[in-house]
Scaffold this motif. Structure first.
Motif, PDB file in Angstrom:
ATOM      1  N   ASP A  47     -63.108  77.052 153.654  1.00  0.00           N
ATOM      2  CA  ASP A  47     -64.430  77.306 153.084  1.00  0.00           C
ATOM      3  C   ASP A  47     -64.402  77.318 151.558  1.00  0.00           C
ATOM      4  N   ARG A  48     -63.203  77.302 150.970  1.00  0.00           N
ATOM      5  CA  ARG A  48     -63.051  77.237 149.523  1.00  0.00           C
ATOM      6  C   ARG A  48     -61.635  76.748 149.235  1.00  0.00           C
ATOM      7  N   PRO A  49     -61.339  76.407 147.994  1.00  0.00           N
ATOM      8  CA  PRO A  49     -59.994  75.910 147.712  1.00  0.00           C
ATOM      9  C   PRO A  49     -58.940  76.986 147.968  1.00  0.00           C
ATOM     10  N   SER A  50     -57.735  76.521 148.244  1.00  0.00           N
ATOM     11  CA  SER A  50     -56.584  77.428 148.390  1.00  0.00           C
ATOM     12  C   SER A  50     -55.427  76.874 147.555  1.00  0.00           C
ATOM     13  N   PRO A  51     -54.973  77.637 146.554  1.00  0.00           N
ATOM     14  CA  PRO A  51     -55.550  78.905 146.095  1.00  0.00           C
ATOM     15  C   PRO A  51     -56.919  78.689 145.451  1.00  0.00           C
ATOM     16  N   PRO A  52     -57.723  79.757 145.384  1.00  0.00           N
ATOM     17  CA  PRO A  52     -59.094  79.591 144.876  1.00  0.00           C
ATOM     18  C   PRO A  52     -59.146  79.302 143.382  1.00  0.00           C
ATOM     19  N   VAL A  53     -58.135  79.725 142.632  1.00  0.00           N
ATOM     20  CA  VAL A  53     -58.016  79.444 141.200  1.00  0.00           C
ATOM     21  C   VAL A  53     -56.543  79.162 140.921  1.00  0.00           C
ATOM     22  N   ASN A  54     -56.240  78.720 139.703  1.00  0.00           N
ATOM     23  CA  ASN A  54     -54.838  78.584 139.322  1.00  0.00           C
ATOM     24  C   ASN A  54     -54.192  79.974 139.327  1.00  0.00           C
ATOM     25  N   VAL A  55     -53.056  80.118 140.006  1.00  0.00           N
ATOM     26  CA  VAL A  55     -52.399  81.412 140.097  1.00  0.00           C
ATOM     27  C   VAL A  55     -50.913  81.261 139.794  1.00  0.00           C
ATOM     28  N   VAL A 131     -30.890  81.030 128.308  1.00  0.00           N
ATOM     29  CA  VAL A 131     -31.930  80.136 128.825  1.00  0.00           C
ATOM     30  C   VAL A 131     -32.267  79.092 127.765  1.00  0.00           C
ATOM     31  N   ASP A 132     -32.246  77.826 128.153  1.00  0.00           N
ATOM     32  CA  ASP A 132     -32.619  76.727 127.259  1.00  0.00           C
ATOM     33  C   ASP A 132     -34.139  76.657 127.175  1.00  0.00           C
ATOM     34  N   ALA A 133     -34.672  76.720 125.978  1.00  0.00           N
ATOM     35  CA  ALA A 133     -36.124  76.686 125.797  1.00  0.00           C
ATOM     36  C   ALA A 133     -36.737  75.405 126.349  1.00  0.00           C
ATOM     37  N   ASP A 134     -35.958  74.326 126.402  1.00  0.00           N
ATOM     38  CA  ASP A 134     -36.482  73.057 126.934  1.00  0.00           C
ATOM     39  C   ASP A 134     -36.733  73.124 128.437  1.00  0.00           C
ATOM     40  N   ALA A 135     -36.192  74.160 129.079  1.00  0.00           N
ATOM     41  CA  ALA A 135     -36.415  74.300 130.515  1.00  0.00           C
ATOM     42  C   ALA A 135     -37.836  74.752 130.833  1.00  0.00           C
ATOM     43  N   ILE A 136     -38.551  75.249 129.809  1.00  0.00           N
ATOM     44  CA  ILE A 136     -39.940  75.687 130.014  1.00  0.00           C
ATOM     45  C   ILE A 136     -40.837  74.469 129.863  1.00  0.00           C
ATOM     46  N   THR A 137     -41.497  74.098 130.933  1.00  0.00           N
ATOM     47  CA  THR A 137     -42.310  72.884 130.956  1.00  0.00           C
ATOM     48  C   THR A 137     -43.750  73.205 131.345  1.00  0.00           C
ATOM     49  N   ARG A 138     -44.637  72.267 131.033  1.00  0.00           N
ATOM     50  CA  ARG A 138     -46.060  72.448 131.346  1.00  0.00           C
ATOM     51  C   ARG A 138     -46.253  72.593 132.857  1.00  0.00           C
ATOM     52  N   GLY A 139     -47.004  73.593 133.241  1.00  0.00           N
ATOM     53  CA  GLY A 139     -47.306  73.819 134.654  1.00  0.00           C
ATOM     54  C   GLY A 139     -46.253  74.590 135.411  1.00  0.00           C
ATOM     55  N   MET A 140     -45.183  75.016 134.721  1.00  0.00           N
ATOM     56  CA  MET A 140     -44.095  75.711 135.403  1.00  0.00           C
ATOM     57  C   MET A 140     -44.597  77.000 136.062  1.00  0.00           C
ATOM     58  N   HIS A 141     -44.282  77.141 137.348  1.00  0.00           N
ATOM     59  CA  HIS A 141     -44.612  78.326 138.149  1.00  0.00           C
ATOM     60  C   HIS A 141     -46.117  78.602 138.198  1.00  0.00           C
ATOM     61  N   ILE A 142     -46.907  77.532 138.136  1.00  0.00           N
ATOM     62  CA  ILE A 142     -48.354  77.658 138.296  1.00  0.00           C
ATOM     63  C   ILE A 142     -48.765  76.928 139.569  1.00  0.00           C
ATOM     64  N   ARG A 143     -49.404  77.641 140.459  1.00  0.00           N
ATOM     65  CA  ARG A 143     -49.972  77.024 141.660  1.00  0.00           C
ATOM     66  C   ARG A 143     -51.405  76.623 141.330  1.00  0.00           C
ATOM     67  N   ARG A 144     -51.671  75.332 141.435  1.00  0.00           N
ATOM     68  CA  ARG A 144     -52.965  74.820 141.015  1.00  0.00           C
ATOM     69  C   ARG A 144     -54.052  75.081 142.047  1.00  0.00           C
ATOM     70  N   GLN A 145     -55.243  75.300 141.582  1.00  0.00           N
ATOM     71  CA  GLN A 145     -56.400  75.499 142.457  1.00  0.00           C
ATOM     72  C   GLN A 145     -56.489  74.347 143.467  1.00  0.00           C
ATOM     73  N   GLY A 146     -56.565  74.692 144.743  1.00  0.00           N
ATOM     74  CA  GLY A 146     -56.750  73.694 145.791  1.00  0.00           C
ATOM     75  C   GLY A 146     -55.519  72.902 146.161  1.00  0.00           C
ATOM     76  N   GLU A 147     -54.341  73.269 145.638  1.00  0.00           N
ATOM     77  CA  GLU A 147     -53.164  72.466 145.972  1.00  0.00           C
ATOM     78  C   GLU A 147     -52.742  72.636 147.426  1.00  0.00           C
ATOM     79  N   ASN A 148     -53.043  73.759 148.032  1.00  0.00           N
ATOM     80  CA  ASN A 148     -52.753  73.944 149.464  1.00  0.00           C
ATOM     81  C   ASN A 148     -53.820  73.273 150.325  1.00  0.00           C
ATOM     82  N   ALA A 149     -55.061  73.488 149.967  1.00  0.00           N
ATOM     83  CA  ALA A 149     -56.181  72.892 150.693  1.00  0.00           C
ATOM     84  C   ALA A 149     -57.407  72.911 149.799  1.00  0.00           C
ATOM     85  N   ARG A 150     -58.190  71.848 149.889  1.00  0.00           N
ATOM     86  CA  ARG A 150     -59.452  71.797 149.161  1.00  0.00           C
ATOM     87  C   ARG A 150     -60.564  72.313 150.064  1.00  0.00           C
TER      88      ARG A 150
END
Length: 409
Positions: A47-55, A131-150
């Protein structure tokens, strides 16, 4: 019947003839608390995206990529927290925000740095030296809105069992009264003048009823089956006919044990004929279980007459009755398939022109051992067994065979 009684059907021919005549029972709404194990009868959509927002997928801090160098060299001030269940806050430039698994990713954040990578001090965090600073990348450990289900995606289709995982998904989309197939109502009738209740002292030549409890246990363990009655009747044609007629009024499937062989007091087929039931098959090319009988009552219920010997009754209940009831339940075919393909530790001595079912015990992941037994009346051997194997006609079981477990599906 489709062939002369002198030429019994094979097990495969019988199952095809049986399944072709069966249609699933009706549907009903079930409360979520009562839906586990039932057969889903509708498509479930998100009935809504899963996850509902970026988490966040980790415990740590949310940062901008432009602040990675500062995090690694001198550290960043912690400006607050992105709390779980709250709206996503704005991330100030040059700062970090605490965030925990499932928390909303702050507006402006590019990555989440896990807590294990950080050195914490009051009011600020710094990247650990290892920790190498280059290991931090865009989107790291972010679950995008609707990536499980739209929103609108199908999560489950009709005809599947509602597992604990699926039930959790139903709850997550608000499907609190899913449409399910009705439970298949099964009436069990045990025939035999020699039988007494399990708790009674039998006559010197009598027997305690074991088939009734055993078959009820095998079938009743399935949450898509409702054993609505279990009764015992004497070996009298009229008594069996009356019992069948009564069961036809309240059951979708009637299971009888005994009364289907060639004896003078085996009246189940005649009682079914007296009720205008259509015979599907009687006697199959199998051992044990040859006398098994199947018919369709005039008003719809399925009648399955299992042999009276306890091993025969159990084997045919598992191999024939359970798949048929699964079809009535609209359940997936997998619920009644063999649990495994297993190799006999020692094959049989000689082939047979009919399909054989043999009691076995497991002695490895995919290996079974034939059990010594004294035939289809040897309930003591069945009690020690883990299940049985199906050995095809003209085979000795020297290649893997179908294995059916008493405790399995």
């Amino acid at each position: 019947m489709t062939r002369a009684a002198t030429t019994p059907m094979t097990i495969d021919e019988a199952m095809r003839a049986l399944m072709d005549r069966l249609v699933p029972v009706g549907v009903e709404r079930a409360e979520l608390s009562e839906a586990a194990g039932r057969v889903l009868a509708e498509t479930i959509v998100a009935d809504r995206p899963s996850p509902p927002v970026n988490v966040s997928a980790m415990d740590g801090v949310a940062i901008r990529l432009e602040d990675v160098e500062a995090l690694a060299s001198r550290g960043l001030p912690v400006a607050g927290e992105a709390a779980v269940g709250r709206s996503a806050p704005n991330l100030p430039t040059g700062a970090a925000l605490w965030i925990f698994t499932g928390g909303p990713v702050p507006t402006g954040a590019d990555a989440v740095v896990q807590r294990e990578w950080l050195i914490e001090s009051p009011g600020e965090v710094r990247l650990a030296p290892h920790v190498d600073a280059d290991a931090i990348t865009r989107g790291m450990h972010i679950r995008r809105q609707g990536e499980n289900a739209r929103a609108g995606d199908a999560l489950a289709q009709p005809g599947v069992l509602i597992t604990p995982a699926l039930l959790g998904a139903l709850a997550s989309v608000g499907a609190v009264r899913p449409l399910v197939r009705q439970r298949v109502r099964v009436a069990i009738i045990v025939t035999g003048d020699e039988l007494s209740d399990a708790g009674a002292a039998p006559a010197p030549t009598g027997l305690r009823d074991s088939n009734g409890p055993a078959v009820a246990s095998l079938l009743g363990a399935k949450l898509w089956i409702d054993v609505v009655s279990r009764r015992r009747v004497r070996d009298r044609l009229d008594d069996i006919r009356v019992a069948l007629a009564h069961a036809c009024q309240r059951a979708d499937c009637i299971i009888t044990t005994g009364g289907v062989s060639m004896g003078n007091h085996d009246h189940v087929p005649a009682a079914a004929a007296a009720l205008d039931a259509e015979t599907i098959f009687h006697r199959l090319a199998i051992k044990p279980g040859k006398p098994v009988f199947a018919a369709r009552c005039a008003n719809g219920p399925l009648l399955l007459g299992l042999p009276g010997n306890p091993v025969s009754a159990l084997v045919t209940a598992k191999r024939i009755a359970l798949p048929a009831i699964a079809r009535l339940a609209g359940a997936p075919a997998s619920v009644a398939r063999p649990e495994a393909r297993a190799q006999l530790q020692e094959p049989l001595d000689h082939p047979s022109p009919i399909t054989r079912f043999a009691l076995v015990e497991r002695c490895g992941v995919d290996t079974v051992r034939l059990m010594s037994n004294r035939g289809s009346g040897d309930l003591a051997a069945a009690a020690r067994s883990d299940g049985f194997v199906q050995i095809p006609a003209n085979d000795i079981g020297d290649t893997p065979v179908d294995y059916y477990s008493w405790s399995g599906a």
